[in-house]
Structure formats: structure tokens, C-alpha cells
Design an enzyme around this catalytic site. Structure first.
Site, PDB file in Angstrom:
ATOM      1  CB  ILE A  11      16.741 -14.438   2.139  1.00 36.59           C
ATOM      2  CG1 ILE A  11      15.613 -14.919   3.055  1.00 36.59           C
ATOM      3  CG2 ILE A  11      16.275 -14.404   0.693  1.00 36.59           C
ATOM      4  CD1 ILE A  11      14.993 -16.243   2.649  1.00 36.59           C
ATOM      5  N   GLY A  12      19.688 -13.987   1.191  1.00 43.47           N
ATOM      6  CA  GLY A  12      20.575 -13.636   0.096  1.00 43.47           C
ATOM      7  C   GLY A  12      21.655 -14.673  -0.151  1.00 43.47           C
ATOM      8  CE  LYS A 205       6.630 -13.472   2.923  1.00 44.69           C
ATOM      9  NZ  LYS A 205       8.047 -13.394   2.523  1.00 44.69           N
TER      10      LYS A 205
END
Length: 329
Positions: A11-12, A205
Site C-alpha cells: 500500500i505504501g 470497513k
């Protein structure tokens, strides 16, 4: 805009590549073969929305980066307390820390003026204040990630689906620092709504994560398999109903039906959750933020939640026994 991505994993690195493409000065903090590939070839993103390569600065030493405007945390929540030495060189007086974590964040009850649990520490995610000592809640920008990526090879990020990163202030409202970050993210091709009440997004979520993550690790099943099995599907629905009751008791109103949330997970298909992937990789499981904190909030709000408590007991034991068998050398 100067941005450091601390923990530039799947993700980063994807976010860092997008921000770099938008013109931000981005510094990726990573390690190992992944770092070597980032230095040599940049971030290669493979996506159904179009492949691209970005070449932000990459290092394993935040000291060479210095103070930035934003730190994007790509670490797992259980790694926050030990991140102080890496984080310190990046922090200036006004540096914001964007915590893109699953589950309940350490700042959850911060800034809730007039709430019965205002500024209450959640021990599951901030044991003894160890995380808030490193990550000042005043710096925090919350982030709920609706994006699936994986490291296909060192330096190569496979973007599977989703581009939404909802952000918001713990105290609510829409701040200038959130607006500026949102504009940069959007310029890089991502969706980044600024939510005046991000806690509702957190619970929406979490309805899925709190059930599918631990059950997938306990059963070694994909999300589609869990949904297709009648008994586990019913267990998911029960856990989600308990989670919604806890959210409402804590003052939030997640507006999504349980059936819609389950159907969304089913349509993802034979996807292994992050917790199952961590289990198979021999890593510590991210159970405290995803389910432990939810059970703790159930205690604080006096919600029974028997299904959540039973599944938490089982996944906690699995995490402990698995950790005991992983070699330390």
C-alpha cells in the site's frame, strides 16, 4: 509538499508512487530486497487502470530525509509503538501522520468532545500509552483504505482493485491539511474524500475485517469460501451485527446493511485476507486493532458480543501458538 512513506510495502509504495506522479516530493522508507529494487528501478505499478513507473527517493534511513509535511504510515498497527526512532527525524512542528491501518486506531476516542469516553485510551491498540507516546494524537489524520495491492516482486506493486483512501480528522470537520492531502492524492489518480466523521467509515470497513480476517486465518479459507459455507456465512452475519451494535453504542452510525457487506466480500472472490497471508508468511497477526479493540469497546459500552469474544479467543490463541513456533534466528 514533502511526504515520507514509512513502511513502503504494497500500500505504501502504491500511494508514494501516486503522490510522486502528482508532483509531490516523496521519500519511501523501506528495507531489504524491496528497497534495493526501489532504488535501482523505482516503483513499478501494474494496474487494470494502467501501468506506470515512478522514481521517488528511497532509503532505509529517515535521518537523510528530514522533516516532512506528511508521514504516511504503511506499517501494521502492532508496529507503531516501536516506530519512534524511525519517525522522529521526519517530524517537524506541523507534520501530520496519516495512519493507514486496519481496525480501530489508537486515537479513536481522541477529540470526541462531550462523549462519555472522550480521550479514553484503548489498551488493545495503545497498551500503557506506548503508541500515543510515539504518535501524538494531535498529529493524527485517520485513513480508511479501500484498496487492494500486493508486492508481486521487489519494487513491483500489483494493484488489484480500489483506489479510495478516505481521510479525516479525529476531532471531525474538514481541515486545511486534509484538503491539501486530498488534492494531492486525487492529482495522483486516487480517490481521497475528506470525511467529516471518519469513524462511520472505520466501522463500515471493520464490519468485514472483524469477521473475515480472523475466520480466514482459523479456517485457511478465502472470502468466497467463507461466504459459500452456510454456517460460516451465518457466523459472519452474527459478528457483523454485534459490531454494528458496538459501533452504535460508541456513538457511530455505520450506514450499510449486513447483507450488502457480505455480498461485497463474496464478489471479491477467492481472495486471501491480509491476516491469512500473514499467517502463511509466519508473521504476527494484526488481531488487536481488528478484533481485540472491538471486544474492548464492547466491554466499555456493555455490549455482550459473544460471537466476537469467542472468535477473538480462538484467533488470539492461534497467534500465540504460531509465534511460539517461529524460529527466532
Amino acid at each position: 509538499m514533502r511526504v515520507a512513506v514509512l513502511g513502503a510495502g504494497a500500500i505504501g509504495a502504491y500511494v508514494g508512487a501516486a503522490l510522486h506522479r502528482a508532483g509531490a516530493e516523496v521519500h519511501l522508507v523501506a528495507r531489504g530486497p524491496h528497497l534495493a529494487a526501489l532504488k535501482a528501478h523505482g516503483v513499478r505499478v501494474l494496474s487494470p487502470r494502467g501501468d506506470f513507473t515512478a522514481h521517488p527517493h528511497a532509503t532505509d534511513d529517515p535521518g537523510v530525509v528530514g522533516e516532512v509535511d506528511y508521514v504516511f504510515l504503511g506499517l501494521k498497527a502492532h508496529g507503531y509503538a516501536s516506530a519512534g526512532p524511525l519517525l522522529a527525524p521526519l517530524l517537524g512542528p506541523d507534520t501530520a501522520v496519516v495512519a493507514a491501518q486496519n481496525g480501530i486506531p489508537w486515537w479513536y476516542f481522541h477529540g470526541l468532545a462531550g462523549h462519555p469516553l472522550e480521550n479514553r485510551r484503548i489498551e488493545a491498540v495503545d497498551p500503557g500509552g506506548a503508541v500515543s507516546a510515539v504518535l501524538d494524537t494531535r498529529r493524527a489524520i485517520g485513513c480508511v483504505v479501500y484498496c487492494s495491492t500486493e508486492i508481486e516482486a521487489p519494487g513491483v506493486i500489483r494493484h488489484l482493485e480500489g483506489t479510495r483512501f478516505s481521510i479525516g480528522e479525529p476531532a471531525g470537520g474538514v481541515s486545511e491539511r486534509c484538503r491539501a492531502l486530498s488534492e494531492a492524492m486525487v492529482a495522483g489518480g486516487l480517490k481521497c474524500p475528506v470525511e467529516p466523521n471518519l469513524r462511520d467509515d472505520i466501522w463500515i470497513k471493520l464490519m468485514g475485517n472483524v469477521a473475515f480476517n480472523p475466520l480466514s486465518a482459523l479456517t485457511r479459507a478465502t472470502m468466497a469460501e467463507i461466504c459459500a459455507h452456510q454456517d460460516t456465512r451465518e457466523l459472519v452475519a452474527t459478528m457483523m451485527a454485534e459490531t454494528v451494535a458496538i459501533a452504535r453504542a460508541a456513538g457511530s452510525s455505520p450506514e450499510m446493511s449486513i447483507e450488502k457487506r457480505i455480498d461485497g466480500a463474496r464478489r471479491v472472490g477467492h481472495h486471501k485476507t491480509s491476516m491469512l497471508q500473514d499467517l502463511e508468511a509466519g508473521k504476527t497477526l494484526e488481531i488487536d486493532a481488528i478484533i481485540g479493540a472491538v471486544v474492548e469497546i464492547a466491554d466499555l459500552t456493555r455490549i455482550p458480543a459473544p460471537a466476537l469474544r469467542n472468535v477473538y479467543a480462538a484467533i488470539d490463541l492461534l497467534n500465540r501458538t504460531t509465534a511460539a513456533t517461529v524460529p527466532t534466528a
